[in-house]
Every structure is written in C-alpha cells, then in structure tokens.
Design a protein around this motif. Structure first.
Motif, PDB file in Angstrom:
ATOM      1  N   LYS A 423       0.834  -1.212   0.000  1.00  0.00           N
ATOM      2  CA  LYS A 423       0.000   0.000   0.000  1.00  0.00           C
ATOM      3  C   LYS A 423       0.865   1.256   0.000  1.00  0.00           C
ATOM      4  N   LYS A 424       1.923   1.240   0.778  1.00  0.00           N
ATOM      5  CA  LYS A 424       2.830   2.391   0.835  1.00  0.00           C
ATOM      6  C   LYS A 424       3.529   2.598  -0.510  1.00  0.00           C
ATOM      7  N   LEU A 425       3.925   1.507  -1.142  1.00  0.00           N
ATOM      8  CA  LEU A 425       4.571   1.593  -2.450  1.00  0.00           C
ATOM      9  C   LEU A 425       3.607   2.151  -3.491  1.00  0.00           C
ATOM     10  N   ALA A 426       2.358   1.646  -3.491  1.00  0.00           N
ATOM     11  CA  ALA A 426       1.367   2.088  -4.477  1.00  0.00           C
ATOM     12  C   ALA A 426       1.054   3.573  -4.312  1.00  0.00           C
ATOM     13  N   THR A 427       1.028   4.045  -3.069  1.00  0.00           N
ATOM     14  CA  THR A 427       0.764   5.462  -2.819  1.00  0.00           C
ATOM     15  C   THR A 427       1.932   6.333  -3.282  1.00  0.00           C
ATOM     16  N   ALA A 428       3.135   5.821  -3.137  1.00  0.00           N
ATOM     17  CA  ALA A 428       4.330   6.614  -3.465  1.00  0.00           C
ATOM     18  C   ALA A 428       4.528   6.798  -4.954  1.00  0.00           C
ATOM     19  N   VAL A 429       3.924   5.929  -5.776  1.00  0.00           N
ATOM     20  CA  VAL A 429       4.158   5.999  -7.227  1.00  0.00           C
ATOM     21  C   VAL A 429       2.908   6.496  -7.967  1.00  0.00           C
ATOM     22  N   GLU A 430       2.179   7.375  -7.331  1.00  0.00           N
ATOM     23  CA  GLU A 430       1.015   7.957  -8.009  1.00  0.00           C
ATOM     24  C   GLU A 430       1.473   8.691  -9.280  1.00  0.00           C
ATOM     25  N   GLY A 431       0.781   8.422 -10.387  1.00  0.00           N
ATOM     26  CA  GLY A 431       1.153   9.041 -11.663  1.00  0.00           C
ATOM     27  C   GLY A 431       2.144   8.218 -12.465  1.00  0.00           C
ATOM     28  N   PHE A 432       2.595   7.076 -11.912  1.00  0.00           N
ATOM     29  CA  PHE A 432       3.523   6.208 -12.626  1.00  0.00           C
ATOM     30  C   PHE A 432       2.746   5.263 -13.541  1.00  0.00           C
ATOM     31  N   SER A 433       3.335   4.934 -14.679  1.00  0.00           N
ATOM     32  CA  SER A 433       2.766   3.909 -15.552  1.00  0.00           C
ATOM     33  C   SER A 433       3.206   2.532 -15.067  1.00  0.00           C
ATOM     34  N   GLY A 434       2.616   1.484 -15.634  1.00  0.00           N
ATOM     35  CA  GLY A 434       3.000   0.131 -15.249  1.00  0.00           C
ATOM     36  C   GLY A 434       4.462  -0.155 -15.548  1.00  0.00           C
ATOM     37  N   ALA A 435       4.943   0.326 -16.712  1.00  0.00           N
ATOM     38  CA  ALA A 435       6.349   0.124 -17.070  1.00  0.00           C
ATOM     39  C   ALA A 435       7.272   0.834 -16.099  1.00  0.00           C
ATOM     40  N   GLU A 436       6.872   2.017 -15.630  1.00  0.00           N
ATOM     41  CA  GLU A 436       7.701   2.771 -14.678  1.00  0.00           C
ATOM     42  C   GLU A 436       7.715   2.106 -13.311  1.00  0.00           C
ATOM     43  N   ILE A 437       6.584   1.513 -12.923  1.00  0.00           N
ATOM     44  CA  ILE A 437       6.539   0.777 -11.653  1.00  0.00           C
ATOM     45  C   ILE A 437       7.481  -0.426 -11.726  1.00  0.00           C
ATOM     46  N   GLU A 438       7.486  -1.108 -12.870  1.00  0.00           N
ATOM     47  CA  GLU A 438       8.409  -2.235 -13.038  1.00  0.00           C
ATOM     48  C   GLU A 438       9.855  -1.779 -12.880  1.00  0.00           C
ATOM     49  N   GLN A 439      10.167  -0.624 -13.443  1.00  0.00           N
ATOM     50  CA  GLN A 439      11.542  -0.120 -13.354  1.00  0.00           C
ATOM     51  C   GLN A 439      11.939   0.241 -11.929  1.00  0.00           C
ATOM     52  N   THR A 440      10.970   0.682 -11.113  1.00  0.00           N
ATOM     53  CA  THR A 440      11.307   0.959  -9.704  1.00  0.00           C
ATOM     54  C   THR A 440      11.704  -0.324  -8.983  1.00  0.00           C
ATOM     55  N   VAL A 441      11.018  -1.411  -9.299  1.00  0.00           N
ATOM     56  CA  VAL A 441      11.353  -2.709  -8.687  1.00  0.00           C
ATOM     57  C   VAL A 441      12.742  -3.158  -9.144  1.00  0.00           C
ATOM     58  N   ILE A 442      12.991  -3.061 -10.447  1.00  0.00           N
ATOM     59  CA  ILE A 442      14.295  -3.483 -10.984  1.00  0.00           C
ATOM     60  C   ILE A 442      15.425  -2.625 -10.413  1.00  0.00           C
ATOM     61  N   ALA A 443      15.213  -1.295 -10.379  1.00  0.00           N
ATOM     62  CA  ALA A 443      16.240  -0.393  -9.842  1.00  0.00           C
ATOM     63  C   ALA A 443      16.496  -0.671  -8.366  1.00  0.00           C
ATOM     64  N   GLY A 444      15.425  -0.963  -7.618  1.00  0.00           N
ATOM     65  CA  GLY A 444      15.584  -1.310  -6.208  1.00  0.00           C
ATOM     66  C   GLY A 444      16.395  -2.583  -6.024  1.00  0.00           C
ATOM     67  N   MET A 445      16.210  -3.551  -6.926  1.00  0.00           N
ATOM     68  CA  MET A 445      16.970  -4.799  -6.859  1.00  0.00           C
ATOM     69  C   MET A 445      18.450  -4.551  -7.135  1.00  0.00           C
ATOM     70  N   PHE A 446      18.746  -3.658  -8.098  1.00  0.00           N
ATOM     71  CA  PHE A 446      20.134  -3.307  -8.356  1.00  0.00           C
ATOM     72  C   PHE A 446      20.776  -2.690  -7.117  1.00  0.00           C
ATOM     73  N   ALA A 447      20.014  -1.802  -6.452  1.00  0.00           N
ATOM     74  CA  ALA A 447      20.542  -1.144  -5.252  1.00  0.00           C
ATOM     75  C   ALA A 447      20.803  -2.161  -4.145  1.00  0.00           C
ATOM     76  N   ALA A 448      19.864  -3.101  -3.966  1.00  0.00           N
ATOM     77  CA  ALA A 448      20.021  -4.125  -2.936  1.00  0.00           C
ATOM     78  C   ALA A 448      21.200  -5.042  -3.249  1.00  0.00           C
ATOM     79  N   PHE A 449      21.345  -5.388  -4.504  1.00  0.00           N
ATOM     80  CA  PHE A 449      22.441  -6.271  -4.926  1.00  0.00           C
ATOM     81  C   PHE A 449      23.798  -5.593  -4.723  1.00  0.00           C
ATOM     82  N   ALA A 450      23.842  -4.284  -4.995  1.00  0.00           N
ATOM     83  CA  ALA A 450      25.107  -3.536  -4.866  1.00  0.00           C
ATOM     84  C   ALA A 450      25.577  -3.467  -3.415  1.00  0.00           C
ATOM     85  N   ARG A 451      24.638  -3.356  -2.483  1.00  0.00           N
ATOM     86  CA  ARG A 451      25.041  -3.272  -1.064  1.00  0.00           C
ATOM     87  C   ARG A 451      25.157  -4.658  -0.429  1.00  0.00           C
ATOM     88  N   GLY A 452      24.786  -5.705  -1.193  1.00  0.00           N
ATOM     89  CA  GLY A 452      24.928  -7.068  -0.688  1.00  0.00           C
ATOM     90  C   GLY A 452      23.810  -7.497   0.229  1.00  0.00           C
TER      91      GLY A 452
END
Length: 511
Positions: A423-452
C-alpha cells in the motif's frame, strides 16, 4: 471435401466447360474429389504429371512420346486425340503457361472441346493465367478444409490409435478442430500423428506449433508463443471482462448460437500502461496463435511490392485463422498518410486502403488487436464503427491497480509480496505507468544487490523518488488524450468502488 466445392466442380463439368483451373495446395484432396465426380458422371479420369506422364495411358501415347516433342506439348496432343467422356487433369502445369505453343494449343482445345464431353483441369497451387486464354479458362479456388471435414480427420486419427491414446472430450475435440482450421488435410494428419506418438493424445499445442511454420515462411508476420497470461496484467478490469465474455466466440457452439466472430479492438492510451501486454495475453486467454504484423516490413523498395506484401500478410493470417493479429503503434506504421500522394506516389495510401477494406469486409476468424499512443495521428476512417468492435482507453493505473502491478513484478522476480508494504509503495508511485513501476522494482533490486543485501520496501521507495514519470513530463499531451477519450472510447478500467453520488447543493433564492 466441402460439398459446395464438389457440387460446383460437378456443375462445371456437366455444363461442358472446356478448361477449368483449380487453385489448391492439396493435390491429393482435389484429385480424390475429381475421381468421385468423374465416377458419378461416368467420365474416365486421366492424370498427367511431368514425372509419370498420363495415368492411365491414352491409346497412341507411346507413339507420340517418340516424336521428340516437349512433354507438355505431348500432354495437350494426347488430350486433342483423347476419347470423349473424359476428364484430363494436368498437374503443376503453371510452369508452361508462358509458352506460346501451349497458349495456342489451349485455345484450339477450348474451341474443339466445347461441343464434346471432355474437360481439361489444370491443377496447381499457383495461378498463372496468360491474357490470351483468360476468356477460355474458368478459375475455381478450393478452400482449405472446414470444421466438418477436419472433424472426420480427427475422428479417424483417434480411432486408428484408440488403444494408445486418451479419448478426447467434446470440448477438447472442438478446440482441436478450431486449432486445425487453416491447415491442409495432409498437415493435419501429420501433426495429429506426431502428437499421438509424442504425447499420447491429440494436442492443441502441437497444432499451434505446426502453424508457426506457415507464419515463418511468410517472412512478413512474426509468431509469438504463449508467454504472457492475463493474470500478468495488472488492473484493466473492464477490458478483461469484455475479453472473457468472448473467450468461446470462435467455437462451433457460438456459431450455432448465431454469433459472428469478433473483429477486433483498438487500444489507445498512455505509454507503458499495458496496451501491448494485453495484446499478448489475449492469445493465451483464448488459446489462439498470436501473429504480429510490423507495418514497417510491409513497405518494400520495389514499386507495387508494398501492396502485395499487405495482401500476403492478410492471406497468411487468414490461412492460420482463427488467430489474433497484433499491430503495435498503428499511427507510426501509417505515418505520412495525408501526404502520401506527394511523398511516396500514394503507396502508403494504397496499402492503408487495402488494410481498412479488409478490416471492414473480413469474414475469416482473425481478431485484430491494434494499439496506438497518439490518437491524433490516426486517420478518421480507422475509428468509425465497423472497423473495430470496441475502442478502449488505457489510463494511468489507479491505486489498487498499482498494488496489483507491484505484486506481479515482485512475484515475477521470486519475491514474496507479503514481505513488502504494498500500500505504501502504491501510494508513493502515483502518476507512474505500469512500465515505470516495473523499473522501480528493478532499480531497487540493483541497489540491494550492490550493497549485498535483500530487496526491501525502502529500496524501491528510494528509487521511485528518483524517477520522473512520463505523466509529469508530458502532462499536456496526456490531459488532451484523456479529454478525447471521454466521449470517444471505453475506459479499460472501471473503479470497483465508484464514489457515491454527491447531493447537489440547494440553490440560493434570489432576493
């Protein structure tokens, strides 16, 4: 063989038509039909081929073969001296239709045979008709087998292997017959035999694999395997419901009910909001092959080739029917239509005319799914009723749809959505398209992977803040598109809990 085709062929022979050109890929099927027709009419059937000559042989044929004449001339000479009450079939004779001697002999035969009980049938998959003999030759196109004939072939195959295969339910049999439409009898027999040997039953997927070969050979259309299901599409409940009601619309049951096959849909809307995803999911929902038509491939460099490419693409799609034909970003494919007469000598206009005429008149079960981002670039002829069954507008996802999209993309990447604050994630991405929401997940995974570490809600929220969505960069264009769609298109999403109507305020009495 469909009874109407057999009746037409018999009628032409009884009416003493001299030369008939039968257009078909199915030589064996047509030869069997002509043999039946000849038997019923009391006619002897002779078949000529380049490799075997005339079978059964004609009297005096051996002497003619020693004359040294070309084989095609000998074949026509045999017809000239042949007995009455005969049918002469010339297979693959289109190779010789440019020979002036062949043309002259055919014209002579036409006059000579007009008053006799003789018929020449040219059997070929290719129509090659010189102008000189157009008036003497009648063309008959044998359609591919229909549902009844395919049903008999399926039943025969299952009966032959009844000790080795699982019987088909009535519903599975209908699906199999439906999938086999567009194939020849030989292709159907081959694919059923392979499926029975490989899987122990007649399988729809095996038939769809066979249809891939037809599409690849065309070189214009692309085949898309089932990779996306409708559960992979977040939100868009209205278009999903509309499609669900038409799942069985290509079956014989629907036809018996009086329903015509649906023509197609135009999906317009904001970029990245799932238009193409829906197109891919329709085929898996309905169990039909998905073909993609890239309009850019239609336009060739040779004069006249673009128009022929469009006709070829249509023929291939209809031969594979029932199927889903998808064309993406339609407005870009026909860009420059208004200036076509000056820029490309009218090629784009002629190709477009062929396309929309087919859309209006098509009877084959080809469901067209077209997508577009810029509706202002679409010609008005394309939007009028009769071209599409419905026009849907896909807007930016609502909050519940954004929640669904997050769940889909987290599951797709082997993450448990229950471990995230959806719910918090959905509220934070108001105005985002489905493709942009997917990119937030992918970018978050890159960030998590980089910090281990493992992906967290905070990772995704952090990346979401850094993204500037398209709805902010192009809000004027999106607002204009929404205004256009309010009166001209059907919303792809209907709020599940629409707001209660507000009570109108009472007017103040004038003093």
């Amino acid at each position: 063989m469909a009874k109407s085709q057999l009746d037409e062929l018999e009628l032409l022979i009884r009416a003493k038509y001299s030369i008939i050109y039968v257009l078909s890929w199915e030589e064996r099927r047509v030869l069997d039909a002509i043999q039946v027709c000849g038997h019923e009419l009391g006619r002897q059937v002779h078949v000529w081929s380049l490799t075997k000559g005339t079978q059964p042989p004609l009297s005096g044929q051996a002497a003619e073969q020693k004359s040294g004449l070309p084989l095609e001339i000998e074949a026509l000479a045999g017809v000239h001296h042949g007995p009455e009450k005969s049918i002469f079939i010339l297979t693959d004779f289109h190779f010789y239709m440019n020979d002036q001697r062949v043309i002259r002999l055919l014209r002579d035969l036409s006059d000579r045979m007009r008053g006799k009980s003789q018929t020449v049938i040219i059997l070929s998959p290719v129509l090659k008709l010189p102008v000189e003999v157009e008036k003497e030759i009648t063309v008959v196109e044998f359609a591919l087998p229909g549902a009844d004939e395919i049903g008999l072939t399926v039943d025969d195959a299952m009966a032959c292997a009844q000790d080795k295969v699982k019987p088909l339910s009535s519903e599975d049999r209908d699906k199999l017959i439906n999938a086999c439409l567009g194939l020849t009898i030989s292709e159907i027999e081959d694919v059923l035999a392979r499926s029975i040997v490989e899987k122990g039953t007649a399988d729809v997927d095996a038939v769809l694999t066979q249809k891939q070969q037809l599409i690849r050979k065309s070189g214009i259309l692309e085949y898309y395997p089932f990779q996306v299901e409708m559960k992979d599409v977040g939100g868009l409940n209205a278009i999903k419901s509309w499609l669900e009601k038409r799942t069985a619309s290509f079956t014989e049951k629907a036809k018996a009910f009086g329903l015509p096959p649906p023509k197609g849909v135009l999906i317009i809307g904001v970029q990245g909001c799932g238009k193409s995803l829906v197109a891919k999911a329709i085929s898996s929902m309905w169990g039909l092959p998905l073909l993609r038509m890239d309009v850019g491939k239609i336009f060739g460099g040779i004069v006249g080739s673009s128009e022929e490419n469009m006709r070829k693409a249509i023929r291939v799609a209809e031969s594979v029917a029932p199927c889903v034909l998808w064309t993406d970003e339609l407005e870009k494919g026909f860009a420059g239509l208004q200036s076509s007469g000056f820029s490309d000598a009218g090629t784009t206009a002629r190709v477009f005319a062929t396309f929309i005429n087919w859309m209006q008149e098509k009877s084959a079960a080809v469901f067209l799914v077209a997508t577009a981002n810029d509706v202002t670039q679409l010609p008005p002829e394309l939007l009028r009723k009769g071209r599409f069954d419905e026009i849907f507008f896909v807007d930016l996802p609502m909050v519940k749809e954004r929640e669904d999209i997050f769940r889909i993309h987290l599951k797709k990447r082997s993450r448990d959505p229950a471990k995230f604050d959806i719910k918090k994630l959905a509220t934070a991405v108001e105005g985002f398209s489905g493709a942009e929401i997917e990119q937030t997940v992918i970018a978050g995974m890159f960030a998590a992977f980089a910090r281990g570490g493992e992906l967290t809600t905070a990772d995704i929220l952090s990346e979401a803040k850094a993204i500037v969505p398209l709805s902010r960069m192009m809000w004027e264009e999106i607002d204009e598109l929404r205004t256009w769609s309010k009166l001209r298109a059907r919303p792809a999403t209907v709020p599940e809990d629409p707001p209660a109507p507000t009570k109108p305020k009472a007017r103040k009495k004038s003093s």
